[in-house]
Scaffold this active site. Structure first.
Site, mmCIF file in Angstrom:
data_model
loop_
_atom_site.group_PDB
_atom_site.id
_atom_site.type_symbol
_atom_site.label_atom_id
_atom_site.label_comp_id
_atom_site.label_asym_id
_atom_site.label_seq_id
_atom_site.Cartn_x
_atom_site.Cartn_y
_atom_site.Cartn_z
ATOM 1 N N GLU A 157 -3.422 6.346 1.174
ATOM 2 C CA GLU A 157 -3.269 4.845 1.552
ATOM 3 C C GLU A 157 -4.466 4.399 2.402
ATOM 4 O O GLU A 157 -4.856 5.003 3.117
ATOM 5 C CB GLU A 157 -1.993 4.738 2.220
ATOM 6 C CG GLU A 157 -1.780 3.210 2.776
ATOM 7 C CD GLU A 157 -0.436 3.049 3.454
ATOM 8 O OE1 GLU A 157 -0.359 2.191 4.174
ATOM 9 O OE2 GLU A 157 0.319 3.870 3.306
ATOM 10 N N LYS A 159 0.873 -1.111 0.148
ATOM 11 C CA LYS A 159 0.171 0.031 -0.052
ATOM 12 C C LYS A 159 0.771 1.330 0.003
ATOM 13 O O LYS A 159 0.756 2.145 -0.733
ATOM 14 C CB LYS A 159 -0.942 0.091 1.325
ATOM 15 C CG LYS A 159 -1.990 -1.108 1.312
ATOM 16 C CD LYS A 159 -2.701 -0.861 2.403
ATOM 17 C CE LYS A 159 -2.108 -1.067 3.733
ATOM 18 N NZ LYS A 159 -1.715 -2.511 3.936
ATOM 19 N N THR A 160 1.798 1.140 0.944
ATOM 20 C CA THR A 160 2.500 2.642 0.982
ATOM 21 C C THR A 160 3.477 2.915 -0.070
ATOM 22 O O THR A 160 3.379 3.959 -0.470
ATOM 23 C CB THR A 160 3.327 2.348 2.459
ATOM 24 O OG1 THR A 160 2.657 2.238 3.466
ATOM 25 C CG2 THR A 160 4.185 3.743 2.541
#
Length: 483
Positions: A168, A124-125
């Site tokens: 995110e 995600k990041t």
């Protein structure tokens, strides 16, 4: 933003303001001219930076921290890490101040923007960061909120002038269900955070609920190579949601088919077929096929947001990484030290495979700190198998974070099961002794990787310092290239 939410976000107190998610909200609020106060357990660079931007912050959690502003807060924001008996949370409830979850506050900041959310168990990041940097390269100035600091700006959040908000989307507590994205990315779905969700089925269900939140006319971008993400894509299509896939198995019109990956000198390049018979190279200066896949997800999301292809490709090539994602910390006498946030078996495995060619002829030495007692108990065998990809492993004790200890659950559960010769596996329960122990194990040419979501990140500089001290006394180390 609704009038009610606009009022609530006028004077905001954030409990645990120094954390990755909370500090991002604070930065955006301050940039929008709102009054911000907060508290954190200790001073940090993040806390000091927020003070410099105008936030009033107390150290320690005390009811009187709610009075740091001239007027009472209109809202108190908390994350799931804040326990119900927290003095500030209790005081807010007693005073009748509205308490918002972190995601609810973030959703309020997103309103009036076109929203792109990146979700998934892993990646995600990095994917959110790649998308943000590439959009900036295209002269689009998105607002963003990310779980890590961009190397380009050193920040995890920004209030942009454009009409796009990139975020995110964290599934750990299900709070991302307050978001309503126009563009939703799901990198993968693999059981995690079972301390909150309880079962793998419940964990999957929260992603199913997330894709049902996509705005009418929106799009789901999903990894076709991941069974969990592909199942979501099929479900989304049956519900009438437009889907774009990426991966080696992506073949439909509008998909991004990954046709081959190569790595040279730490730079990854993946060939992608966006239009039948035409290949483009997507380059990213972070090694690993998993990172290349993240870059392709970011590329599709950027194209959906109206960014030009050439600009996105140039922006992805210029991406400088995210702190704690295979972040180089320094070098002493050919011993390189990196730091990484991986804290799930799949992430550990992917990062070690990516680190192997970077290590070259040297050994891959991993210092792993398990994160959460519940995750350690659930995935001890899987962690051990993943760590077996290294040459030498030092396992620390569990970083409990928000959890209380569980009897019998320690880092030794993992170290005892690692499929390496016993002399190459070490359990070190003392954090204080970990740096010297690692420095004593390594030799010139080795690549050391500190890994985990806890305070293991502090060990990189300590290991480098130990090697420098050894140099001064005639041992390993040459004291160059680090800082």
């Amino acid at each position: 933003m609704t009038a009610d939410m606009d009022r609530l976000l006028d004077r905001v107190h954030l409990v645990g303001i120094g954390g990755a998610g909370m500090s991002g909200i604070a930065r955006i609020l301050l940039a929008r001219g709102r009054q911000v106060s907060g508290s954190d357990a200790r001073d940090s660079r993040t806390v000091m930076a927020l003070r410099a931007q105008g936030a009033s912050i107390g150290i320690g959690h005390h009811a009187e921290n709610l009075d740091l502003l001239d007027q009472e807060p209109t809202a108190v924001v908390v994350s799931t890490a804040i326990r119900p008996d927290n003095a500030e949370l209790v005081a807010a409830q007693e005073r009748g101040i509205t308490v918002l979850r972190r995601a609810e506050a973030l959703a309020g900041l997103m309103s009036d923007h076109r929203v792109a959310c990146v979700a998934g168990t892993h990646g995600k990041t990095s994917t959110t960061s790649m998308l943000t940097v590439a959009l900036q390269h295209c002269r689009i100035d998105p607002s963003f909120a990310i779980g890590g600091d961009l190397n380009e700006s050193g920040a995890n959040a920004h209030h942009g002038d454009g009409g796009v908000f990139v975020a995110e989307a964290d599934e750990s507590d299900g709070s991302f269900l307050v978001f309503a994205p126009s563009v939703a990315v799901v990198t993968n779905v693999e059981p995690d955070h079972l301390d909150h969700h309880g079962t793998a089925e419940a964990y999957t269900k929260v992603f199913e609920d997330f894709i049902s939140r996509i705005e009418p006319g929106g799009v789901l971008i999903a990894c076709s190579d991941d069974p969990g993400a592909e199942a979501l894509a099929v479900q989304a299509e049956s519900a009438g949601v437009r889907v774009r896939r990426y991966g080696a198995n992506a073949t439909a019109d509008g998909d991004a088919r990954l046709a081959g990956y190569r790595a040279t000198q730490g730079v990854g390049v993946v060939s992608v077929e966006l239009v039948a018979g035409e290949l483009v190279d997507v380059q990213v200066a972070v090694p690993g096929e998993h990172m290349a896949g993240n870059a392709v997800a970011a590329l599709l999301a950027g194209l959906e947001l109206g960014a030009p292809l050439e600009g996105m490709l140039e922006g992805l090539a210029a991406f400088g990484g995210v702190r704690r994602r295979f972040e180089f910390k320094g070098r002493v006498n050919g011993i390189r030290v990196y730091d990484d946030y991986a804290h799930h078996p799949t992430e550990v495995s992917a990062q070690l495979r990516a680190a192997r060619p970077v290590a070259g002829a040297g050994r891959l030495v991993v210092v792993f700190q398990p994160h959460l007692f519940s995750r350690t108990a659930t995935f001890a065998a899987e962690f051990a198998e993943a760590l077996g990809l290294a040459d030498e492993v030092v396992v620390l004790d569990v970083y409990g974070a928000r959890e209380d200890p569980q009897p019998g659950v320690t880092g030794k559960l993992i170290s005892d099961a690692i499929p390496l010769p016993a002399e190459n596996v070490h359990f070190e329960p003392s954090f204080t002794d970990a740096g010297p122990r690692v420095a004593g194990l390594v030799r010139p040419g080795d690549l050391v990787l500190t890994m985990g979501a806890g305070d293991v990140t502090m060990l990189g500089p300590e290991i480098l310092g130990e090697l420098d001290r050894a140099l001064a006394s005639g041992g390993n180390g040459n004291g160059e290239d680090h800082g």
